[in-house]
Motif scaffolding. Sequence first.
Motif, PDB file in Angstrom:
ATOM      1  N   SER A  50       6.380   7.557  -0.078  1.00 32.02           N
ATOM      2  CA  SER A  50       5.155   8.237  -0.499  1.00 32.02           C
ATOM      3  C   SER A  50       5.440   9.651  -0.983  1.00 32.02           C
ATOM      4  O   SER A  50       4.867  10.103  -1.991  1.00 32.02           O
ATOM      5  CB  SER A  50       4.142   8.269   0.654  1.00 32.02           C
ATOM      6  OG  SER A  50       4.694   8.902   1.792  1.00 32.02           O
ATOM      7  N   PRO A  79       0.800  -1.234   0.000  1.00 31.61           N
ATOM      8  CA  PRO A  79       0.000   0.000   0.000  1.00 31.61           C
ATOM      9  C   PRO A  79       0.831   1.281   0.000  1.00 31.61           C
ATOM     10  O   PRO A  79       0.403   2.294  -0.553  1.00 31.61           O
ATOM     11  CB  PRO A  79      -0.818  -0.124   1.283  1.00 31.61           C
ATOM     12  CG  PRO A  79      -0.910  -1.581   1.529  1.00 31.61           C
ATOM     13  CD  PRO A  79       0.387  -2.152   1.069  1.00 31.61           C
ATOM     14  N   SER A 112      -2.549  -4.288  -8.486  1.00 32.75           N
ATOM     15  CA  SER A 112      -2.965  -4.219  -7.087  1.00 32.75           C
ATOM     16  C   SER A 112      -4.460  -3.957  -6.973  1.00 32.75           C
ATOM     17  O   SER A 112      -5.137  -4.467  -6.073  1.00 32.75           O
ATOM     18  CB  SER A 112      -2.180  -3.132  -6.355  1.00 32.75           C
ATOM     19  OG  SER A 112      -2.361  -1.883  -6.971  1.00 32.75           O
ATOM     20  N   GLU A 113      -4.993  -3.160  -7.904  1.00 35.00           N
ATOM     21  CA  GLU A 113      -6.434  -2.924  -7.945  1.00 35.00           C
ATOM     22  C   GLU A 113      -7.175  -4.239  -8.176  1.00 35.00           C
ATOM     23  O   GLU A 113      -8.203  -4.510  -7.547  1.00 35.00           O
ATOM     24  CB  GLU A 113      -6.754  -1.934  -9.059  1.00 35.00           C
ATOM     25  CG  GLU A 113      -8.231  -1.661  -9.256  1.00 35.00           C
ATOM     26  CD  GLU A 113      -8.496  -0.792 -10.480  1.00 35.00           C
ATOM     27  OE1 GLU A 113      -9.262   0.168 -10.361  1.00 35.00           O
ATOM     28  OE2 GLU A 113      -7.944  -1.096 -11.559  1.00 35.00           O
ATOM     29  N   SER A 124      -4.869   0.629   5.439  1.00 34.73           N
ATOM     30  CA  SER A 124      -3.766  -0.325   5.589  1.00 34.73           C
ATOM     31  C   SER A 124      -2.855   0.039   6.752  1.00 34.73           C
ATOM     32  O   SER A 124      -1.846  -0.629   6.978  1.00 34.73           O
ATOM     33  CB  SER A 124      -2.940  -0.373   4.298  1.00 34.73           C
ATOM     34  OG  SER A 124      -3.753  -0.686   3.196  1.00 34.73           O
ATOM     35  N   ILE A 171      -4.944  -6.056   3.048  1.00 34.11           N
ATOM     36  CA  ILE A 171      -4.569  -4.650   3.056  1.00 34.11           C
ATOM     37  C   ILE A 171      -5.138  -3.922   1.857  1.00 34.11           C
ATOM     38  O   ILE A 171      -5.343  -2.719   1.908  1.00 34.11           O
ATOM     39  CB  ILE A 171      -3.037  -4.503   3.037  1.00 34.11           C
ATOM     40  CG1 ILE A 171      -2.438  -5.332   1.906  1.00 34.11           C
ATOM     41  CG2 ILE A 171      -2.442  -4.898   4.363  1.00 34.11           C
ATOM     42  CD1 ILE A 171      -0.959  -5.137   1.717  1.00 34.11           C
ATOM     43  N   TYR A 172      -5.406  -4.624   0.784  1.00 32.53           N
ATOM     44  CA  TYR A 172      -5.927  -3.975  -0.414  1.00 32.53           C
ATOM     45  C   TYR A 172      -7.444  -3.865  -0.402  1.00 32.53           C
ATOM     46  O   TYR A 172      -8.046  -3.280  -1.280  1.00 32.53           O
ATOM     47  CB  TYR A 172      -5.512  -4.751  -1.665  1.00 32.53           C
ATOM     48  CG  TYR A 172      -4.056  -4.635  -1.972  1.00 32.53           C
ATOM     49  CD1 TYR A 172      -3.490  -3.402  -2.269  1.00 32.53           C
ATOM     50  CD2 TYR A 172      -3.230  -5.748  -1.956  1.00 32.53           C
ATOM     51  CE1 TYR A 172      -2.136  -3.283  -2.551  1.00 32.53           C
ATOM     52  CE2 TYR A 172      -1.874  -5.639  -2.239  1.00 32.53           C
ATOM     53  CZ  TYR A 172      -1.343  -4.407  -2.539  1.00 32.53           C
ATOM     54  OH  TYR A 172      -0.010  -4.299  -2.817  1.00 32.53           O
ATOM     55  N   MET A 212      -6.483   3.984   0.939  1.00 31.87           N
ATOM     56  CA  MET A 212      -5.691   2.761   1.030  1.00 31.87           C
ATOM     57  C   MET A 212      -4.605   2.901   2.096  1.00 31.87           C
ATOM     58  O   MET A 212      -4.355   1.967   2.874  1.00 31.87           O
ATOM     59  CB  MET A 212      -5.055   2.428  -0.325  1.00 31.87           C
ATOM     60  CG  MET A 212      -4.110   1.236  -0.280  1.00 31.87           C
ATOM     61  SD  MET A 212      -3.406   0.795  -1.869  1.00 31.87           S
ATOM     62  CE  MET A 212      -4.814  -0.038  -2.612  1.00 31.87           C
ATOM     63  N   LEU A 213      -3.970   4.064   2.144  1.00 26.93           N
ATOM     64  CA  LEU A 213      -2.940   4.295   3.144  1.00 26.93           C
ATOM     65  C   LEU A 213      -3.523   4.224   4.559  1.00 26.93           C
ATOM     66  O   LEU A 213      -2.926   3.643   5.467  1.00 26.93           O
ATOM     67  CB  LEU A 213      -2.277   5.659   2.923  1.00 26.93           C
ATOM     68  CG  LEU A 213      -1.451   5.820   1.645  1.00 26.93           C
ATOM     69  CD1 LEU A 213      -0.992   7.268   1.495  1.00 26.93           C
ATOM     70  CD2 LEU A 213      -0.252   4.885   1.646  1.00 26.93           C
ATOM     71  N   GLY A 231      -7.311  -6.322  -4.999  1.00 30.69           N
ATOM     72  CA  GLY A 231      -8.316  -5.791  -4.087  1.00 30.69           C
ATOM     73  C   GLY A 231      -9.723  -6.176  -4.487  1.00 30.69           C
ATOM     74  O   GLY A 231     -10.539  -6.589  -3.646  1.00 30.69           O
ATOM     75  N   GLY A 238      -0.820   3.222  -2.912  1.00 33.23           N
ATOM     76  CA  GLY A 238      -1.654   4.332  -2.472  1.00 33.23           C
ATOM     77  C   GLY A 238      -1.233   5.661  -3.076  1.00 33.23           C
ATOM     78  O   GLY A 238      -2.041   6.354  -3.719  1.00 33.23           O
TER      79      GLY A 238
END
Length: 420
Positions: free
Chosen positions: A359, A108, A230-231, A346, A408-409, A342-343, A234, A112
């Motif tokens: 980030s 993430p 990653s999407e 997660s 987490i996603y 997301m941040l 999720g 994110g």
Amino acid sequence: MFGVLSIQHLFAMFGATILVPILVGISPAVALISSGFGTLAFLLITKGQVPAYLGSSFAFIIPLQTAIASDGPGAAMVGAFLSGLVYGIVALLIKATGHKWLVRVLPPVVVGPVIIVIGLSLAGTAVGMAMNDASGNYSLLHFSVALVTLAIVIIATIFFKGFFNLIPVLIGIIGGYLYALAVGLVDLTGVKEADLIEMPDFIIPFVSYTPSFSWDIVLLMVPVAVVTLSEHIGHQMVLSKVVHKDLIKKPGLHRSIMGDGVATMIAALLGGPPNTTYGENIGVLAITRVFSVFVIGGAAVVAILFGFIGKINALISSIPTPVMGGVSILLFGIIASSGLRMLVDSKVNLGINRNLIISSVILVIGIGGAIVRFTENFEIHGMALAAIVGVLLNLILPGGEVPENVDIYEANLEDDNSVA
């Protein structure tokens, strides 16, 4: 009964799916057709066990715009095809080694901020569409259309319940269109002149263009797969909870990723934008509790048929720019906010220097539009560069760990009105 349920899925994905091609300058009709064929291919590859609809991916908007502006639509389609090919390679690796490594590469703290970059990079486009006329000059009348559209989408999102809460974008487009029609900004000439059945503007290799390989296009388009992969993870996890089956294990993440990649390659061969699974349609499944892949397949078939109906395509083309601008203001903001979410969800601790550095660097490189230019025709652009740098920093800086819980996603489906 199945027909009505299929139409619901069509409505859920319709607004977002046609917005992407409108923004990048390709045919919305082809986008509908490619989403239909892509969804059917996905259902086959996943052995009819994953009831997911695939539509146009927002993550590819800026790369597609850049590629089309510099090298034409043919080059953009080559880049999209290669992005789909990356999905296939990842699917084969997951089949051989499992999926833990993918979560390690795309945690993430990387994904994110990259998602935030996607949304904020499009902010200028949305505002320009909302307040400028066809000549690019400020127009209060045009801006009023955008604001009315935006207000309708917000009202539908907040106050509408059930199925109508899942299609606020479509409701906003319809409401904004009617207001634009009332103030004289809609030209229906094309609708009147259009035939009932028309051949869409396909962009087909060796017919519309001669494919050619370019590292510039590869570096512009392929890194976006960092985000869309990653999407995809999720969405599969959320969908697993909705249907009460572990879709990550059966039919397997490798199959669903392969299906997503093949759908994107099919879209590229037809001239449509890359495809991705849609959260809106997962929401429809959650409400109706009908998990039949035949319902999803029916929506795909109807989308294909819609793409060949000239009157519908002309009506889509007659939507004034400020209507789509008003919708875009919210959609692009939601994309950025979903990255922030997301941040938060997660529990990424930005008090830790490692996370703060990753980030921060991603955000400034991506939003600032940094470019690494090796030669005149070989460069890496902002969002792609940000994604690559983020992955490298995550792998190089000490302290990175494989998350014990890959949820987490996962997003909270009941509160999720985001778009793909």
